[in-house]
Design a protein around this motif. Structure first.
Motif, PDB file in Angstrom:
ATOM      1  N   ASP A  82      13.199  27.079 -15.173  1.00  0.00           N
ATOM      2  CA  ASP A  82      13.534  26.333 -13.945  1.00  0.00           C
ATOM      3  C   ASP A  82      12.949  27.017 -12.710  1.00  0.00           C
ATOM      4  O   ASP A  82      12.738  28.234 -12.720  1.00  0.00           O
ATOM      5  CB  ASP A  82      15.072  26.264 -13.816  1.00  0.00           C
TER       6      ASP A  82
ATOM      7  N   ASN B 107      21.675  23.318 -16.826  1.00  0.00           N
ATOM      8  CA  ASN B 107      21.376  24.618 -16.200  1.00  0.00           C
ATOM      9  C   ASN B 107      22.285  25.689 -16.789  1.00  0.00           C
ATOM     10  O   ASN B 107      23.510  25.550 -16.760  1.00  0.00           O
ATOM     11  CB  ASN B 107      21.597  24.544 -14.693  1.00  0.00           C
TER      12      ASN B 107
ATOM     13  N   GLU C 104      18.530  15.566 -16.017  1.00  0.00           N
ATOM     14  CA  GLU C 104      19.093  16.891 -15.789  1.00  0.00           C
ATOM     15  C   GLU C 104      20.551  16.715 -15.361  1.00  0.00           C
ATOM     16  O   GLU C 104      20.854  15.882 -14.503  1.00  0.00           O
ATOM     17  CB  GLU C 104      18.331  17.645 -14.692  1.00  0.00           C
TER      18      GLU C 104
ATOM     19  N   LYS D 214       9.326  24.084 -15.184  1.00  0.00           N
ATOM     20  CA  LYS D 214       9.623  23.163 -14.078  1.00  0.00           C
ATOM     21  C   LYS D 214       9.055  23.739 -12.792  1.00  0.00           C
ATOM     22  O   LYS D 214       9.462  24.840 -12.372  1.00  0.00           O
ATOM     23  CB  LYS D 214      11.136  22.950 -13.936  1.00  0.00           C
TER      24      LYS D 214
ATOM     25  N   GLU E 135       9.544  19.039 -10.098  1.00  0.00           N
ATOM     26  CA  GLU E 135      10.855  18.759  -9.470  1.00  0.00           C
ATOM     27  C   GLU E 135      10.647  18.294  -8.037  1.00  0.00           C
ATOM     28  O   GLU E 135       9.687  18.698  -7.383  1.00  0.00           O
ATOM     29  CB  GLU E 135      11.670  20.050  -9.395  1.00  0.00           C
TER      30      GLU E 135
ATOM     31  N   GLU F 228      18.059  25.014 -19.162  1.00  0.00           N
ATOM     32  CA  GLU F 228      17.210  25.480 -18.062  1.00  0.00           C
ATOM     33  C   GLU F 228      17.615  26.896 -17.702  1.00  0.00           C
ATOM     34  O   GLU F 228      18.776  27.170 -17.390  1.00  0.00           O
ATOM     35  CB  GLU F 228      17.359  24.559 -16.848  1.00  0.00           C
TER      36      GLU F 228
HETATM   37 MG    MG Z   1      17.745  22.887 -12.905  1.00  0.00          MG
END
Ligand code: MG
Ligand code: C2E
Ligand code: MG
Length: 578
Positions: free
Chosen positions: A470, A408, A349, A491, A527, A440
């Motif tokens: 996310d 992101n 990421e 996630k 995560e 994300e």
């Molecule tokens: Mg993220």
């Protein structure tokens, strides 16, 4: 009427001389000896003195010496009237400062001619002096109000002007910029002369920029200047103007064949918002200048509020953030993601990092929301995407295949109409296929306009770009949305993972999220995995991928390469075997 003083001990000569002069409309003063003569000269300051040499008591020479010693009487034209006209007497008298020498007996005509000649000569001399005095006075007046090096108005002038404006009830709005220009280094390395040339060049740039504006530019002290822009005080406008001004000043200057970098900052206060008093306005702009200097070179900072705590106020961050991109203060870090079953590196990421030379590292939790609020996130996000693709191209060339990198995507960018062509162009420019990119998204940005979000996501997916939800669990976590939006992966937020091995309730939640995601054919990434127990459990629950400090903290591209790409096999194997 001109005044003439006769110093003569012989009453007859004095009487005749006086009559001769009075006839010619002179005002006549008389003294019968030297002492009286000196006294009257000092008291009445005559325009001319006629003096005998031989007198009882103080003689004519002594009278002249005395008068020469006093500034007020020294320049009065002085004529000796004597019967001792010997050459030595004449020379002696002239050497003491007499202007003429008349020998008795002298006719009235001769006397008047000598007097007129002396008075005319004196007048032409004094008019020359008066001119000189006037010029000097004008120069002194100018220097009282101007800086001698730059010729700009000085502090004295500025304060007077400000006072004049501020007492006027109809005083128009204005902005006071307080400049700090660093000439110290130039003076130290190249000397004062070059330092002055440097300042001259800076002032030239300033004046060039300010052409057409209604302004007053003044120099306060060596490195401090004040610029007042009249008629403007809207915060956004004047901050932008200040920044543009610094851009004008910014390019290096060449002096003596040497390139000199300009170090300058600006603080500003506004009338009447920040104060109605000149000292308050000056102090506030100076305070803002201090803030600007803390942030970085060439920063313009508006007066806001003096911070009450030691913490950074939002404005300081905002101003610093507005420069972060162009000043190369932003970096992209990568956090590895591992396949739980194989222990292979699945991807990474991309996480933004900001290091400001003065503020130090600023956490994304602090600056990302601010960047979103202020709109800076848009250019920043584009930069992140380009940076990530450039890095991935390097890795593709080096290791034969690209890494799958998750980026992101903020709401602001998601709503941009050119999002898809921009992503496609960025990938193409780096010869990358879309499957190496995952975007994300968060739930909150999708619910703002469901139809638009759905259409955009479908199009992205059609282009082969993967979509990840996310921070699942922190937002709405609406099952219907999860079903409707074409995500590829989910996630699980780190807040669930943190306690997954501690409470059975959390374990149950995580297990059902994974179950649910699988039912919807979504891959699951956990995560915030920090412990071996968490990893073992997630593996049991068939969570496909993990990301967290256990595997690796977000790190620079070079570190990720050394830790994960070069030692890919060995590093990942040792973790998965546990
Ligand atoms: Mg993220
Ligand atoms: P996120 O996208 O949920 O990123 C994961 C965050 O969790 C990162 O925080 C990461 O450093 C942190 N993290 C990862 N593993 C662990 C762990 O084991 N323990 C703990 N305690 N934390 C872990 P970071 O980098 O501070 O980023 C915070 C948030 O800022 C991100 O949350 C994301 O929403 C945002 N962000 C970061 N970079 C970008 C970016 O380039 N663009 C956008 N739009 N947002 C970004
Ligand atoms: Mg997250």
């Amino acid at each position: 009427m001109k005044k003439i003083l006769i110093i003569e001990d012989d009453p007859d000569i004095r009487f005749i001389t006086a009559i001769c002069l009075r006839k010619q409309k002179f005002e006549v003063l008389e003294a019968e000896n030297g002492q009286e003569g000196v006294k009257k000269a000092q008291q009445f300051l005559p325009d001319l003195i006629i003096c005998d040499i031989a007198m009882p008591g103080m003689d004519g020479y002594t009278v002249l010496v005395r008068l020469q010693q006093e500034p007020v009487t020294t320049s009065i034209p002085f004529i000796f009237l004597t019967s001792f006209a010997a050459r030595e007497n004449f020379r002696h008298g002239m050497s003491l400062g007499a202007d003429d020498f008349l020998e008795k007996p002298v006719s009235c005509q001769e006397l008047l001619a000598a007097v007129e000649a002396r008075l005319n000569r004196h007048e032409s001399l004094t008019s020359g002096y008066t001119l000189l005095i006037e010029q000097t006075k004008r120069q002194v007046d100018y220097l009282k109000d101007h800086d001698s090096v730059t010729g700009l108005p000085n502090q004295n002038y500025l304060l007077k002007e400000l006072d004049n404006w501020l007492v006027d009830p109809s005083c128009q709005a204005f902005t006071l910029f307080h400049f700090g220009i660093d000439c110290h280094l130039v003076q130290q390395t190249l000397g004062w002369e070059q330092g002055d040339l440097f300042l001259e060049a800076i002032i030239q740039r300033l004046n060039h920029y300010l052409k057409g504006y209604n302004y007053l530019l003044a120099r306060l002290e060596t490195e401090r200047f004040v610029l007042i822009l009249l008629g403007v005080n809207e915060l956004e406008v004047v901050t932008r103007q200040g920044q543009a001004l610094l851009q004008e000043l910014g390019p290096p200057l060449t002096l003596n064949g040497q390139e000199i970098f300009v170090r300058a900052n600006l603080g500003l206060s506004r009338y009447p918002q920040d104060g109605r008093d000149r000292n308050e306005l000056l102090r506030k702009a100076e305070f803002a200048l201090g803030q600007a200097t803390k942030i970085s070179n060439l920063t313009c900072y508006p007066y806001n509020q003096e911070p009450t705590s030691a913490g950074l106020d939002a404005l300081t961050l905002q101003v610093a953030l507005s420069h972060a991109l162009e000043r190369g203060e932003l970096m992209v870090y990568y956090q590895p993601q591992l396949e739980t079953q194989t222990g292979q590196l699945a991807g990474a990421e991309a996480l933004l990092r900001w290091y400001n030379p003065v503020l130090g590292w600023v956490s994304p939790a602090q600056f990302i929301p601010l960047a979103e609020e202020t709109g800076f996130i848009e250019p920043i996000s584009r930069w992140v995407l380009q940076k990530v693709c450039r890095q991935n191209q390097i890795w593709q060339t080096k290791y034969g295949k690209p890494l799958r990198i998750a980026v992101n995507l903020p709401a602001e960018q998601f709503r941009q109409l050119d999002l898809i062509p921009f992503i496609e162009q960025t990938l193409q420019a780096r010869q990358l296929t879309p499957d190496c990119l995952t975007l994300e998204l968060t739930e909150s940005m999708l619910v703002q306009d469901v139809a638009f979000s759905l259409a955009t996501m479908q199009l992205l997916k059609k282009k082969g770009i993967k979509l990840s939800l996310d921070d699942f669990g922190t937002g709405y976590s609406s099952l219907s949305y999860l079903k409707r939006f074409p995500f590829d992966e989910l996630k699980i937020d780190q807040s669930f993972i943190r306690e997954v091995t501690i409470t059975s309730r959390n374990r149950a939640i995580v297990a059902s999220i994974i179950q649910l995601a699988h039912n919807l054919e979504l891959k699951v990434v956990a995560e915030g995995v920090e412990t071996q127990e968490q990893l073992t459990l997630l593996k049991q629950l068939e969570c496909e991928e993990v990301q967290g400090y256990l595997i690796g903290r977000p790190a620079s591209a070079a570190e990720i390469e050394a830790k994960f790409l070069v030692k890919l096999i060995s590093a990942s194997n040792s973790i998965s075997q546990n």
